[in-house]
Write a protein that holds these residues in place. Structure first.
Motif, mmCIF file in Angstrom:
data_model
loop_
_atom_site.group_PDB
_atom_site.id
_atom_site.type_symbol
_atom_site.label_atom_id
_atom_site.label_comp_id
_atom_site.label_asym_id
_atom_site.label_seq_id
_atom_site.Cartn_x
_atom_site.Cartn_y
_atom_site.Cartn_z
ATOM 1 N N LYS A 1 46.104 43.337 32.707
ATOM 2 C CA LYS A 1 44.750 43.360 32.160
ATOM 3 C C LYS A 1 44.274 44.800 31.993
ATOM 4 O O LYS A 1 43.770 45.184 30.931
ATOM 5 C CB LYS A 1 43.813 42.588 33.096
ATOM 6 C CG LYS A 1 42.503 42.207 32.465
ATOM 7 C CD LYS A 1 41.612 41.459 33.458
ATOM 8 C CE LYS A 1 42.113 40.050 33.727
ATOM 9 N NZ LYS A 1 41.501 39.462 34.938
ATOM 10 N N SER B 1 31.543 44.138 36.385
ATOM 11 C CA SER B 1 32.435 43.019 36.698
ATOM 12 C C SER B 1 33.641 43.582 37.430
ATOM 13 O O SER B 1 34.111 44.681 37.131
ATOM 14 C CB SER B 1 32.856 42.273 35.429
ATOM 15 O OG SER B 1 33.975 42.865 34.839
ATOM 16 N N ARG C 1 37.426 42.711 38.402
ATOM 17 C CA ARG C 1 38.422 41.761 37.899
ATOM 18 C C ARG C 1 39.815 42.077 38.411
ATOM 19 O O ARG C 1 40.247 43.214 38.403
ATOM 20 C CB ARG C 1 38.452 41.823 36.361
ATOM 21 C CG ARG C 1 37.085 41.928 35.738
ATOM 22 C CD ARG C 1 37.160 42.199 34.252
ATOM 23 N NE ARG C 1 37.826 41.130 33.537
ATOM 24 C CZ ARG C 1 38.133 41.178 32.245
ATOM 25 N NH1 ARG C 1 37.851 42.278 31.544
ATOM 26 N NH2 ARG C 1 38.741 40.170 31.658
ATOM 27 N N THR D 1 37.543 36.921 40.195
ATOM 28 C CA THR D 1 36.700 37.812 39.397
ATOM 29 C C THR D 1 35.267 37.674 39.899
ATOM 30 O O THR D 1 34.842 36.573 40.231
ATOM 31 C CB THR D 1 36.737 37.369 37.917
ATOM 32 O OG1 THR D 1 38.076 37.407 37.459
ATOM 33 C CG2 THR D 1 35.882 38.270 37.047
ATOM 34 N N GLN E 1 34.424 47.150 35.629
ATOM 35 C CA GLN E 1 34.027 47.293 34.227
ATOM 36 C C GLN E 1 32.540 46.986 34.041
ATOM 37 O O GLN E 1 31.984 46.099 34.699
ATOM 38 C CB GLN E 1 34.853 46.300 33.383
ATOM 39 C CG GLN E 1 34.656 46.461 31.898
ATOM 40 C CD GLN E 1 35.492 45.460 31.124
ATOM 41 O OE1 GLN E 1 35.726 44.350 31.593
ATOM 42 N NE2 GLN E 1 35.933 45.857 29.941
ATOM 43 N N THR E 2 31.935 47.718 33.122
ATOM 44 C CA THR E 2 30.546 47.467 32.772
ATOM 45 C C THR E 2 30.384 46.045 32.238
ATOM 46 O O THR E 2 31.213 45.585 31.457
ATOM 47 C CB THR E 2 30.119 48.435 31.649
ATOM 48 O OG1 THR E 2 30.583 49.722 31.988
ATOM 49 C CG2 THR E 2 28.628 48.452 31.467
ATOM 50 N N VAL F 1 28.980 43.052 29.943
ATOM 51 C CA VAL F 1 28.259 42.729 28.709
ATOM 52 C C VAL F 1 27.826 41.279 28.863
ATOM 53 O O VAL F 1 28.490 40.497 29.541
ATOM 54 C CB VAL F 1 29.138 42.920 27.452
ATOM 55 C CG1 VAL F 1 29.251 44.388 27.109
ATOM 56 C CG2 VAL F 1 30.503 42.300 27.618
ATOM 57 N N GLY G 1 31.525 34.099 30.846
ATOM 58 C CA GLY G 1 32.930 33.709 30.742
ATOM 59 C C GLY G 1 33.380 32.593 31.648
ATOM 60 O O GLY G 1 34.117 31.714 31.226
ATOM 61 N N GLU H 1 40.021 37.418 25.143
ATOM 62 C CA GLU H 1 38.723 37.001 25.653
ATOM 63 C C GLU H 1 37.674 37.945 25.074
ATOM 64 O O GLU H 1 37.877 39.143 25.030
ATOM 65 C CB GLU H 1 38.713 37.060 27.182
ATOM 66 C CG GLU H 1 39.613 35.987 27.770
ATOM 67 C CD GLU H 1 39.793 36.072 29.278
ATOM 68 O OE1 GLU H 1 39.093 36.878 29.918
ATOM 69 O OE2 GLU H 1 40.630 35.332 29.795
ATOM 70 N N GLN I 1 39.647 41.210 27.017
ATOM 71 C CA GLN I 1 41.015 41.048 27.489
ATOM 72 C C GLN I 1 41.914 40.700 26.322
ATOM 73 O O GLN I 1 41.499 40.011 25.397
ATOM 74 C CB GLN I 1 41.071 39.907 28.510
ATOM 75 C CG GLN I 1 42.392 39.791 29.222
ATOM 76 C CD GLN I 1 42.330 38.720 30.309
ATOM 77 O OE1 GLN I 1 41.296 38.482 30.913
ATOM 78 N NE2 GLN I 1 43.431 38.066 30.528
HETATM 79 P P1 ADP Z 1 40.925 35.852 34.566
HETATM 80 O O1 ADP Z 1 42.051 36.745 34.879
HETATM 81 O O2 ADP Z 1 40.821 34.687 35.449
HETATM 82 O O3 ADP Z 1 40.831 35.540 33.112
HETATM 83 P P2 ADP Z 1 38.848 37.775 34.115
HETATM 84 O O4 ADP Z 1 38.846 39.022 34.910
HETATM 85 O O5 ADP Z 1 39.363 37.878 32.732
HETATM 86 O O6 ADP Z 1 39.603 36.684 34.938
HETATM 87 O O7 ADP Z 1 37.369 37.242 34.083
HETATM 88 C C1 ADP Z 1 37.005 35.949 33.727
HETATM 89 C C2 ADP Z 1 35.902 35.966 32.719
HETATM 90 O O8 ADP Z 1 34.795 36.713 33.160
HETATM 91 C C3 ADP Z 1 36.295 36.615 31.407
HETATM 92 O O9 ADP Z 1 36.892 35.714 30.567
HETATM 93 C C4 ADP Z 1 34.971 37.078 30.851
HETATM 94 O O10 ADP Z 1 34.394 36.096 30.051
HETATM 95 C C5 ADP Z 1 34.140 37.313 32.074
HETATM 96 N N1 ADP Z 1 34.068 38.773 32.232
HETATM 97 C C6 ADP Z 1 34.942 39.585 32.840
HETATM 98 N N2 ADP Z 1 34.552 40.869 32.733
HETATM 99 C C7 ADP Z 1 33.414 40.868 32.039
HETATM 100 C C8 ADP Z 1 32.514 41.887 31.567
HETATM 101 N N3 ADP Z 1 32.757 43.186 31.792
HETATM 102 N N4 ADP Z 1 31.432 41.507 30.893
HETATM 103 C C9 ADP Z 1 31.201 40.201 30.655
HETATM 104 N N5 ADP Z 1 31.991 39.208 31.041
HETATM 105 C C10 ADP Z 1 33.081 39.528 31.726
#
Ligand code: ADP
Ligand code: MG
Ligand code: MG
Length: 859
Positions: free
Chosen positions: A22, A89, A91, A104, A227-228, A230, A265, A310, A322
């Protein structure tokens, strides 16, 4: 530059080992100039340190703080600021993607005061953020069950500012009750704890199980991305979504995905809300659709593979969160690779290297017999999330699933939705049906990767409790049988008949390309004309092993064979063998006919004779009646033939030494068959090899070779033909490896029987290994099951010695491997490396093996 942190601006896609998939891809997208929220990645190596120390070092914490300050400067927002808060966030993301396996945390940085300030502008948004944060933080960091939060949330009929404030208070009380501490108001405290818990999630049960099932052992931990945020939930022009550049079920080139307005998300991935298809964006926000479409296919071209992306839209602005190579069904995988090649996105070399052996075998999955489908009762429908068909008993949870599977039943897992905790049950079930969720819900994504049928979002299903479900009009109890097609999304009453499906056309197209680049030759093991047909269908270059004993197990023949075994004198034995001769000749003729002119290698009778004798009283009585030997005498005879260690007993070439007439009969039968086949097809070039099993000493070989050659010579001169039959040795004993030079001198070819060779080298009985091999695996003794993947250190070393010795006498001597290892990727690569000419494996594994062989050529 920090030793443990890389910003998105500094990283790139090659740094997966350090940044995780990621993180590396977020960095790559950042550097391609795509809209990615600002952030940085804490390396996987920091996670291994955390596993050791169970805490973050002060140096790392300082470093994290410094990087946060950089983000603060760049975004003009501050962590903990009331007027202009930075929300983050946190992650996870390992080198190899493990979707949904680790945790996350979103919206970090909010607290009472900040929520209050934000609420002045938009109370619904602000308080919804805050309650989400308490919930995620409480669940992920403190382990408070999600259901407890959901219960509070669901107890409100309408969500407005008041109810949100009450929910937040109730959440805090729950938090206090569960953790015995008040909910902290310090964002940095939250930040460090969140990072730690993401690192700790590397070791949670479902992540460990996932790595086990998928054989992921060599990576040390997860990276953590900070990460910031959104916000897809900030207003009505905001949304969150997931999309693929190709349809992950069929492989068709189309933007495939889902979008959920005014949401974050986790709402979409959990499968709890049913989102809209991505195409709904076309009419609603055409420019955004255009932009997304463009970015997705740019990314696909850049990564040269189908992408799973994503994204979030915040007030009409698109952000990418992503990208990764998308999971897909085996059928889709083949089509996508083939199409990418056609579209000029990947080269032939990339096509071959990028095609996975699993997809080749997975593409041959089962479907229902069409006649039974026509007669069946359809009871419900849902979305066809992952193709293939399955039949099984209904189970509602892990315990029920494991219980049925342990008792030998097939299971169809029926659930509201699945979560990562269901992985084990999903792995054991034949198929999965969920009442809720869309095409990118957890159940859909995971089953596609498993190549397992799945139906999601079926409105026809009402689960009453963990014992009962209503499907359509009918109530089913736990344990009742149903059938399902993940290809069509249909659920049927009772048991339908499964049959193997037609392979997709890309299957042959890819294999034909690969075929031309085969390095080590791929042959097949086949005992019947049907096996041979399958082998040829899959383009085997010949038959590397025909086991003749299978020919005797037919009811009529076994009687003749038993009479032969029970004969006390050589003359009596001869009479029995004379009766067997025409039967065997006919068998061989049918094999030759099916095979045409490809090389075919027939092995002489191998197993110990007692295997052919009855052991139940009833069967003994029946044989006694037929053979006119008294039951008492018969039992004595059977006892005489019993061995304590049959695998090391009177078998293989030892049978030929003590009963040469058996091998002579087999030779004659082959000659009769060859002549008949030749007479019918005079232009055909016969290519017959005869193979002596379990040779340990040169003398054995010389004696048997002489006997066989004499029979051949006599037959050929009598019938005025010459078949140019080759006589070779099967090496399956360590001693034979060590005298392979002597053996080579008297052999026209050598075939290594690696099953027996493994058994004899390790001293592991291949029939009894299951009593201890699991413990061995867990303790890391022998990394792989040595009967599946060749033990290179021991057995492999013997093979090397044998190949060297044999080639020192006859540099051109054909040598290969027959046995289960012939179908195993790692083993094939080893065999090619040490100079084998071919491997021979079971017919259904031939396509896999061809692909592996072609890959070797390209690497
Ligand atoms: P996974 O590996 O389970 O997909 P992620 O780290 O991608 O986990 O996070 C899951 C969801 O959280 C993402 O699909 C996204 O929609 C939301 N998300 C993650 N980071 C951010 C962000 N910086 N801003 C807004 N939504 C976020
Ligand atoms: Mg994700
Ligand atoms: Mg053997």
């Amino acid at each position: 530059m920090s030793t443990f942190i890389t910003t998105f601006k500094e990283g790139n896609k090659e740094m997966k080992q350090q940044l995780g998939g990621k993180g590396a891809n977020l960095a790559e997208m950042t550097n391609l100039g795509y809209p990615v929220p600002n952030g940085f990645t804490i390396h996987t190596s920091a996670c291994s340190l955390y596993q050791r120390d169970q805490k973050l070092s002060d140096t790392l914490k300082n470093d994290i703080k410094k990087h946060i300050q950089t983000i603060e400067r760049e975004t003009n927002k501050n962590l903990g600021s009331k007027s202009n808060p930075l929300l983050l966030s946190i992650r996870s993301g390992a080198e190899i993607s493990m979707p949904g396996m680790m945790d996350t945390i979103l919206n970090l940085g909010i607290n009472d005061e900040i929520a209050y300030e934000l609420a002045k502008k938009d109370p619904l948004f602000a308080y919804d953020l805050y309650r989400r944060f308490i919930q995620m933080y409480g669940n992920v960091v403190k382990g408070i069950p999600m259901e407890k939060f959901d219960k509070i949330y669901d107890s409100f009929d309408t969500i407005n500012t008041d109810s949100l404030l009450t929910i937040i208070n109730d959440y805090k009380s729950l938090y206090q009750a569960e953790t015995k501490e008040t909910f902290s108001q310090n964002p940095y405290h939250h930040l460090y704890e969140a990072i730690e818990s993401v690192m700790a999630s590397w070791g949670n049960e479902r992540a460990v199980y996932y790595r086990d099932v998928n054989n992921i052992h060599n990576i040390k931990g997860t990276a953590v991305n900070v990460q910031t945020m959104v916000f897809g939930n900030v207003d009505e022009h905001s949304a969150t979504g997931v999309c693929f550049s190709r349809n992950p079920s069929t492989g068709k080139k189309e933007l495939f995905g889902e979008i959920l307005w005014q949401a974050q998300g986790e709402d979409i991935v959990a499968g709890t809300h049913t989102p809209l298809p991505i195409q709904s964006l076309i009419s609603k926000k055409p420019e955004l659709y255009e932009q997304l479409h463009h970015l997705v296919y740019e990314l696909e071209k850049h990564y040269k593979d189908m992408q799973d992306i994503e994204f979030t839209i915040e007030s009409n602005r698109l952000y990418l969160l992503q990208t990764r190579s998308g999971k897909r069904t085996p059928q889709a995988a083949l089509k996508i690779n083939r199409d990418l090649f056609d579209e000029g996105i990947i080269s032939k070399k990339e096509l071959i290297l990028q095609t996975n052996e699993h997809d080749i075998s997975g593409a041959l999955h089962a479907e229902f017999n069409i006649d039974t489908v026509n007669l069946a009762t359809e009871i419900g429908h849902g979305m066809n999330a992952s193709p293939g068909a399955a039949v099984g008993r209904i189970a509602f949870n892990k315990e029920q699933t494991l219980d049925y599977v342990e008792n030998g039943y097939n299971v169809i897992l029926v659930r509201h939705e699945t979560s990562p905790d269901d992985i084990q049950a999903m792995d054991q079930a034949q198929g999965i049906i969920t009442a809720q969720g869309g095409m990118t819900s957890h159940a859909a994504v995971v089953t596609r990767a498993m190549g397992k049928p799945c139906i999601v979002g079926s409105n026809d299903i009402k689960i009453n409790n963990q014992n009962e479900v209503i499907i359509g009009q009918k109530t089913y109890q736990k344990g009742d049988y149903i059938s399902m097609s993940g290809t069509t999304g249909t659920i049927y009453d009772g048991k339908l008949v499964l049959e193997t499906q037609q392979k997709p056309k890309e299957f042959d197209q890819i294999l034909n390309l690969g075929n031309k680049h085969q390095t080590i030759k791929i042959l097949a093991n086949a005992d019947t004309p049907k096996d041979i047909k399958t082998a040829l269908l899959y383009d085997a270059k010949g038959i590397g092993l025909v086991r003749t004993e299978h020919m005797f197990f037919d009811e009529e023949r076994i009687r003749l064979f038993q009479q032969m075994i029970l004969s006390q004198t050589s003359e009596k034995r001869k009479i029995a063998l004379d009766k067997l001769l025409p039967v065997q000749a006919e068998d061989f003729y049918n094999l030759f006919k099916a095979n045409g002119s490809l090389p075919i290698t027939v092995r002489y009778l191998d197993p110990p004779l007692h295997e052919f004798l009855p052991n139940s009283p009833h069967a003994i009585k029946s044989l006694s009646d037929d053979s006119k030997i008294s039951v008492v005498d018969l039992k004595k005879q059977i006892q005489r033939l019993q061995e304590v260690n049959p695998m090391m007993g009177h078998r293989g070439i030892r049978l030929g030494i003590t009963y040469p007439e058996i091998y002579t009969m087999q030779t004659t039968a082959i000659l009769i068959a060859a002549l008949k086949h030749y007479n019918e097809n005079p232009t055909i070039q016969l290519n017959i090899n005869l193979m002596l099993p379990l040779v340990s000493d040169l003398k054995e070989l010389i004696i048997m070779r002489e006997t066989i050659s004499k029979t051949i010579k006599n037959y050929e001169s009598k019938h005025q033909v010459s078949f140019n039959i080759k006589i070779g040795t099967m090496i399956e004993l360590p001693r034979a490896c060590l005298i392979a030079d002597e053996i080579a001198e008297h052999s026209d070819f050598i075939s290594f029987g690696t099953n027996d060779l493994t058994q004899m080298t390790l001293g592991f009985s291949r029939d009894d290994i299951h009593s201890f091999i699991d413990d061995y695996g867990q303790k890391g003794i022998y990394k792989n099951d040595p009967f599946k993947t060749i033990d290179t250190d021991g057995v492999g070393e013997l093979l090397k010695i044998a190949v060297q010795k044999a080639r020192s006498i006859k540099p051109q001597l054909p040598m290969g491997v027959c046995g289960e290892h012939g179908g195993d990727r790692t083993s094939i690569i080893f065999f090619e490396n040490i100079g084998m000419d071919y491997v021979s494996c079971s017919p259904y594994r031939v396509p896999n093996a061809i692909l592996t062989s072609a890959k070797i050529g390209f690497q």
